[in-house]
Every structure is written in C-alpha cells, then in structure tokens.
Design an enzyme around this catalytic site. Structure first.
Site, mmCIF file in Angstrom:
data_model
loop_
_atom_site.group_PDB
_atom_site.id
_atom_site.type_symbol
_atom_site.label_atom_id
_atom_site.label_comp_id
_atom_site.label_asym_id
_atom_site.label_seq_id
_atom_site.Cartn_x
_atom_site.Cartn_y
_atom_site.Cartn_z
ATOM 1 N N GLU A 95 0.426 16.127 5.451
ATOM 2 C CA GLU A 95 0.560 14.888 4.674
ATOM 3 C C GLU A 95 -0.750 14.581 3.954
ATOM 4 O OE1 GLU A 95 1.660 10.927 6.682
ATOM 5 O OE2 GLU A 95 -0.528 10.941 6.478
ATOM 6 N N ASP A 156 7.135 15.675 3.878
ATOM 7 C CA ASP A 156 6.339 14.933 2.893
ATOM 8 C C ASP A 156 5.142 15.738 2.413
ATOM 9 O OD1 ASP A 156 5.102 14.677 5.377
ATOM 10 O OD2 ASP A 156 4.551 12.575 5.098
#
Length: 409
Positions: A95, A156
């Site tokens: 991330e 993500d």
C-alpha cells in the site's frame, strides 16, 4: 613527484566531447517530464476547488507537504532501490509502495529527482514478487527488506503500482531503461487474473482471498474507479467494464440499504445470498470491520476522484449525502471529524485524524453547495503537522486533488 599539467580544450576536443555525450545510450538519461507539477487540471463541469486561497498558494502548500512527506518516509533500500517507511521500525507494505510511486510521478517537474525515486521504487517492487503471482507485490517487508507475514498481495497496492506505471508512461515515455507501459499492463493483467473474482466481477482483498470465507468479500477503499477505467483503456480488456459496473452497483446497494442517511461505506463488504452487506465485527481486522473506519476513510477521495475526472455520476447521490451529513455532523469544522463512525453516523472513534478529515475535502468538490466546507478542509489539511505515514499520505493525495493537480491516464 610529477606536477599536474593544466588542461586547454581545443575546438576539436570540445567537438569530440560533445559527440561522446550524444552517444550515451538513452537508458542512462532521464526524460524531461511531459506533465510537470503543477498541472491545473480542468475537472468535471460544476465541480469546485478551494476559492479562499490563490492557485499559487495551493501549489506551494502541496509542494511543502510533498517535501515533508519525502523527508519522513521515502528511504533508500540498497543500491538503486527506494521504499516507503511505513512504521518507525522500518517495516513497509505494498500500500505504502503504491503511494510512493503515485506521489513521485505526480510531483515530477517540481522534484528534479522524481524519476530516480520512481525507478528505484519500481526496482524494489520487482525484488518482492507475490508468491501467488509474480507480477504482483508481496504485501509486507521488514527493515531488512525480507517478506514477512505471508508473501501474497494486497489489491490496493497492486492497483496503485499499476496505475502509477501508466502515469509514468505519460510522464516520461517508455523508451528508457524501464518500459513503464508494458510493466503497467503486465500488472493490470495480473490483477485481473488474481485480484478479481471473475464469477462476481468484484475486487478481491488480495491474490490470497480465494477460499469460501474471503472469495466473495471486497473492500470499498479499493474502489478506485478511475484506476479501473485506465486499466481498460491501457489494455483494451473489456472485462474491466464488468468490474467498474459491479463496483458502482455495490456502492449504491450499500448506500441505499445501510447508510442512506450518511452515505458512509464500511471497511469490508461480504456477499450474503445476492446482497452485499457490511462485514461483521472481526471479519478480518477488528471490531469495526463493518463500520466507517481506517480503511474506508479513503473512499471520499477514491470514489469522488472518478467523478471529478470523468463526470461519471453513478455514485454522486452517495457522495452528496455523505458531504451533507459530515459537514452538518461536525458543524462545518473539520477539527471535529472523528476517526470512526458506524454507518448510521454514531461515533466510534476517539480522536481526530487527517486520514479522516482530508478525504472529505475531495468529495466536497462535487458541488458548489460545499464551498465553505471545502475551504475549511483545505485550510485544516494544508496547515496540519505530520501525524504518521498513513495520515500524511492521505493528506498529500487529498491536497493534490483539491488543488486541481491530479491527472489521469
């Protein structure tokens, strides 16, 4: 001992030096940015920006926030590599890596070392492949840059890394030492293969989420609609339209069924029969998995960005309700935003956090009725001190969008 001899350059010597320089391979040189910061992008008609400060002042605030972020979190990881320091002990996650790659490509032009940082971040990604799909990134490493807690991916991070490579192709071209466009396409195809549940056309939590408990779960903070549209544009893969449509469907199903008074979305979502609903407590991370918490606090930024860039209004009702609710809830003062809410608006958080108030500035950009609220969020965010990697990253990206400096593939 020999004495040094002085140098005098003849015109012939100068010509030879210039010729030698011109013969240096392109892979050793960095390209001038095609989209240098600041960009001053024209967003969707009817959207707004802060109007109580000048554009120049907003640009300067973003530059200052970037300088602070870079100093605190962008670190070397051995020769030719960079990483984003996620925790004080030196751990990092994919991330954070995606955030680093996005920020460096956006800030190119202002930051003369942006491509050096970006390429070093790319090399770190390459050195840490997921065990499930080598084009995706293992989600966590320790301070010795070793994979820990499983060498699988998080959606993500995969999405931001892929999207940043598409932007890098637009920023610097792909004829240098790294073919950014091809690398981006490779990751996009891997995301479709391993991070997308193709029976439901939903985004998985990661390439590991294939068992009965997790295969039909999804995470609204991964609802990066503009990324998904860029993935389709870059690859020509029509299946991305299925993911885009399903993502918007889930947003509106959650809004109408569980948060019609607030517009808030939960950290995690599960499929129950034919209905998507908030996950129960302790589904994956903790007691607030079904609430608006430290994952879903990013949704006002992630979802509203697609509206600003494309005018796609499929989530506009949800965004408008959320804008109306939060500004009233905190009496127009972003300092009153708490770090956690139930979907009905009940406070669960105990304090304030830039990860929560800053993204509301992005969603506020959808309508002029939010002008005073947007101005207040900008002032609060631009004047904020460092809090930590997560909060400071979200504040930086929210300011990039609010200032009109986000752009897309």
């Amino acid at each position: 001992m020999r004495k040094n001899r002085g140098f005098s350059f003849s015109s012939k010597a100068v010509m030879m030096c210039c010729l030698a320089f011109l013969l240096i391979p392109a892979s050793f040189a960095f390209a001038a940015p095609n989209k240098p910061f600041p960009q001053h992008t024209t967003y969707t008609s009817g959207s707004i920006k802060p109007n109580h400060v000048t554009q120049s002042a907003m640009d300067s605030s973003v530059k200052a926030k970037w300088d602070s972020w870079k100093s605190a979190y962008l670190k070397t990881a051995g020769t030719g590599k960079y990483y984003v320091k996620y925790q004080s002990n030196g751990d990092t996650v994919s991330e954070a890596h995606g955030y680093g790659m996005l920020a460096t490509v956006i800030m190119a032009g202002y930051d003369g070392n942006a491509q050096t940082y970006f390429d070093g971040l790319y090399q770190y990604y390459k050195a840490h492949p997921s065990a499930n799909n080598s084009k995706l990134m293992a989600w966590k490493q320790n301070s010795s840059f070793q994979n820990i807690e499983g060498a699988d991916s998080a959606t993500d991070g995969d999405m931001d890394i892929a999207y940043s490579l598409l932007l890098a192709d637009k920023q610097w071209g792909s004829s240098g030492s790294i073919n950014y466009l091809q690398a981006g396409k490779d990751i996009i195809n891997a995301i479709m293969q391993s991070d997308v549940n193709q029976s439901q056309w939903t985004l998985r939590l990661g390439d590991w989420a294939t068992d009965n408990t997790f295969k039909n779960a999804t995470r609204p903070s991964d609802f990066m609609l503009n990324h998904l549209k860029a993935f389709q544009a870059a690859t020509g893969d029509a299946r991305w339209a299925n993911v885009i449509d399903k993502t918007y469907t889930i947003i509106n199903s959650l809004y109408s069924g569980y948060s019609s008074s607030t517009g808030l979305l939960p950290d995690f979502v599960v499929l129950s029969g034919s209905t998507y609903k908030p996950a129960s407590a302790d589904f994956l991370e903790g007691a607030n998995d079904g609430s608006y918490d430290y994952n879903s606090c990013r949704t006002p930024w992630r979802i509203a960005t697609d509206y600003l860039m494309t005018g796609d209004s499929r989530a506009l009702n949800q965004l408008n309700q959320m804008n109306s609710w939060i500004s009233a809830k905190v009496s127009g003062n972003p300092s009153n935003v708490k770090d956690g809410y139930k979907l009905n608006g009940t406070v669960t958080g105990s304090g304030g956090s830039g990860a929560f108030y800053a993204p509301f500035g992005v969603s506020a950009m959808t309508s002029s009725v939010n002008q005073n609220w947007l101005n207040s969020v900008w002032t609060k965010t631009a004047g904020s001190s460092n809090e930590g990697y997560y909060e400071d990253s979200i504040k930086l990206f929210s300011m990039i969008v609010m200032s009109g400096n986000w752009w897309t593939y």
